[in-house]
Design a protein around this motif. Sequence first.
Motif, mmCIF file in Angstrom:
data_model
loop_
_atom_site.group_PDB
_atom_site.id
_atom_site.type_symbol
_atom_site.label_atom_id
_atom_site.label_comp_id
_atom_site.label_asym_id
_atom_site.label_seq_id
_atom_site.Cartn_x
_atom_site.Cartn_y
_atom_site.Cartn_z
ATOM 1 N N TRP A 154 -8.211 -23.953 -7.294
ATOM 2 C CA TRP A 154 -7.755 -23.903 -6.366
ATOM 3 C C TRP A 154 -7.061 -22.458 -6.376
ATOM 4 N N THR A 155 -6.931 -21.805 -5.286
ATOM 5 C CA THR A 155 -6.327 -20.534 -4.679
ATOM 6 C C THR A 155 -4.787 -21.045 -4.373
ATOM 7 N N HIS A 156 -3.915 -19.927 -5.005
ATOM 8 C CA HIS A 156 -2.375 -20.178 -4.505
ATOM 9 C C HIS A 156 -2.328 -19.250 -3.692
ATOM 10 N N TYR A 157 -1.514 -19.336 -2.471
ATOM 11 C CA TYR A 157 -1.310 -18.103 -1.703
ATOM 12 C C TYR A 157 0.136 -17.881 -1.528
ATOM 13 N N SER A 158 0.632 -16.426 -1.254
ATOM 14 C CA SER A 158 2.013 -16.323 -1.143
ATOM 15 C C SER A 158 1.994 -15.210 -0.201
ATOM 16 N N LEU A 159 3.275 -14.802 0.076
ATOM 17 C CA LEU A 159 3.417 -13.482 1.084
ATOM 18 C C LEU A 159 3.373 -12.575 0.237
ATOM 19 N N ASN A 160 2.917 -11.288 0.740
ATOM 20 C CA ASN A 160 2.875 -10.074 -0.083
ATOM 21 C C ASN A 160 3.858 -9.205 0.730
ATOM 22 N N GLN A 161 5.055 -9.028 -0.258
ATOM 23 C CA GLN A 161 6.200 -8.389 0.518
ATOM 24 C C GLN A 161 5.935 -6.793 0.907
ATOM 25 N N LYS A 162 5.083 -6.100 0.214
ATOM 26 C CA LYS A 162 4.818 -4.965 0.522
ATOM 27 C C LYS A 162 3.819 -4.851 1.571
ATOM 28 N N GLY A 163 3.099 -5.826 1.853
ATOM 29 C CA GLY A 163 2.111 -5.763 2.939
ATOM 30 C C GLY A 163 2.949 -6.186 4.042
ATOM 31 N N SER A 164 3.637 -7.093 4.098
ATOM 32 C CA SER A 164 4.370 -7.613 5.203
ATOM 33 C C SER A 164 5.350 -6.286 5.649
ATOM 34 N N GLU A 165 5.940 -5.558 4.658
ATOM 35 C CA GLU A 165 6.908 -4.521 5.019
ATOM 36 C C GLU A 165 5.952 -3.357 5.776
ATOM 37 N N TYR A 166 4.807 -3.032 5.361
ATOM 38 C CA TYR A 166 3.969 -2.028 5.826
ATOM 39 C C TYR A 166 3.393 -2.581 7.435
ATOM 40 N N ALA A 167 3.083 -3.831 7.614
ATOM 41 C CA ALA A 167 2.904 -4.386 8.909
ATOM 42 C C ALA A 167 3.910 -4.065 9.812
ATOM 43 N N ALA A 168 5.092 -4.458 9.476
ATOM 44 C CA ALA A 168 6.275 -4.310 10.253
ATOM 45 C C ALA A 168 6.608 -2.898 10.560
ATOM 46 N N LYS A 169 6.453 -1.849 9.694
ATOM 47 C CA LYS A 169 6.481 -0.534 9.722
ATOM 48 C C LYS A 169 5.483 -0.083 10.874
ATOM 49 N N ARG A 170 4.287 -0.313 10.788
ATOM 50 C CA ARG A 170 3.412 -0.001 11.696
ATOM 51 C C ARG A 170 3.558 -0.331 13.003
ATOM 52 N N LEU A 171 3.995 -1.782 13.235
ATOM 53 C CA LEU A 171 4.228 -1.971 14.559
ATOM 54 C C LEU A 171 5.405 -1.391 15.141
ATOM 55 N N LEU A 172 6.407 -0.991 14.389
ATOM 56 C CA LEU A 172 7.564 -0.264 14.757
ATOM 57 C C LEU A 172 7.292 1.334 15.438
ATOM 58 N N GLU A 173 6.216 1.955 14.320
ATOM 59 C CA GLU A 173 5.808 3.199 14.611
ATOM 60 C C GLU A 173 4.798 3.193 15.909
ATOM 61 N N LEU A 174 3.926 2.279 16.099
ATOM 62 C CA LEU A 174 2.850 2.231 17.366
ATOM 63 C C LEU A 174 3.700 1.993 18.522
ATOM 64 N N THR A 175 4.885 1.311 18.416
ATOM 65 C CA THR A 175 5.386 0.807 19.523
ATOM 66 C C THR A 175 6.864 1.758 19.826
ATOM 67 N N THR A 176 6.992 2.580 18.966
ATOM 68 C CA THR A 176 8.334 3.604 19.466
ATOM 69 C C THR A 176 7.887 4.730 19.975
ATOM 70 N N PRO A 177 8.401 5.242 21.287
ATOM 71 C CA PRO A 177 8.216 6.233 22.179
ATOM 72 C C PRO A 177 8.312 7.508 21.287
ATOM 73 N N ASP A 178 7.328 8.512 21.503
ATOM 74 C CA ASP A 178 7.732 9.715 20.873
ATOM 75 C C ASP A 178 8.887 10.438 21.835
ATOM 76 N N ILE A 179 9.761 11.315 20.951
ATOM 77 C CA ILE A 179 10.630 11.658 21.842
ATOM 78 C C ILE A 179 10.349 13.439 21.766
ATOM 79 N N GLN A 180 10.265 13.883 22.867
ATOM 80 C CA GLN A 180 9.947 15.374 23.132
ATOM 81 C C GLN A 180 11.114 16.078 23.207
ATOM 82 N N ALA A 181 11.370 17.069 22.269
ATOM 83 C CA ALA A 181 12.569 17.879 22.656
ATOM 84 C C ALA A 181 12.478 18.897 23.371
#
Length: 95
Positions: free
Chosen positions: A68-95
Amino acid sequence: MTDFSKDVKIFKALCDEKRLAILEHLKGGEKCACVLIECMDMGQSALSYHMKILCESGIVTGRQEGKWTHYSLNQKGSEYAAKRLLELTTPDIQA
């Protein structure tokens, strides 16, 4: 041009109800595939398909123990996914 290949794997993993339900189960800790098969009410081949996608995304990891295979959440992978979602959906602020 930005390479979005890793992002595609992450968002593919998150765009299916069954995979989201699997993630919900894994929030409680590591689960054997045999437990996921039972609680998800799906066959081994269907679970294997979904777990392959989740593992390829980096959000989930698997370790073999006997047959059998045992599965678990990968903290680094989850954090990276959350970071990418935030990066892709945060508007660029033009100075």
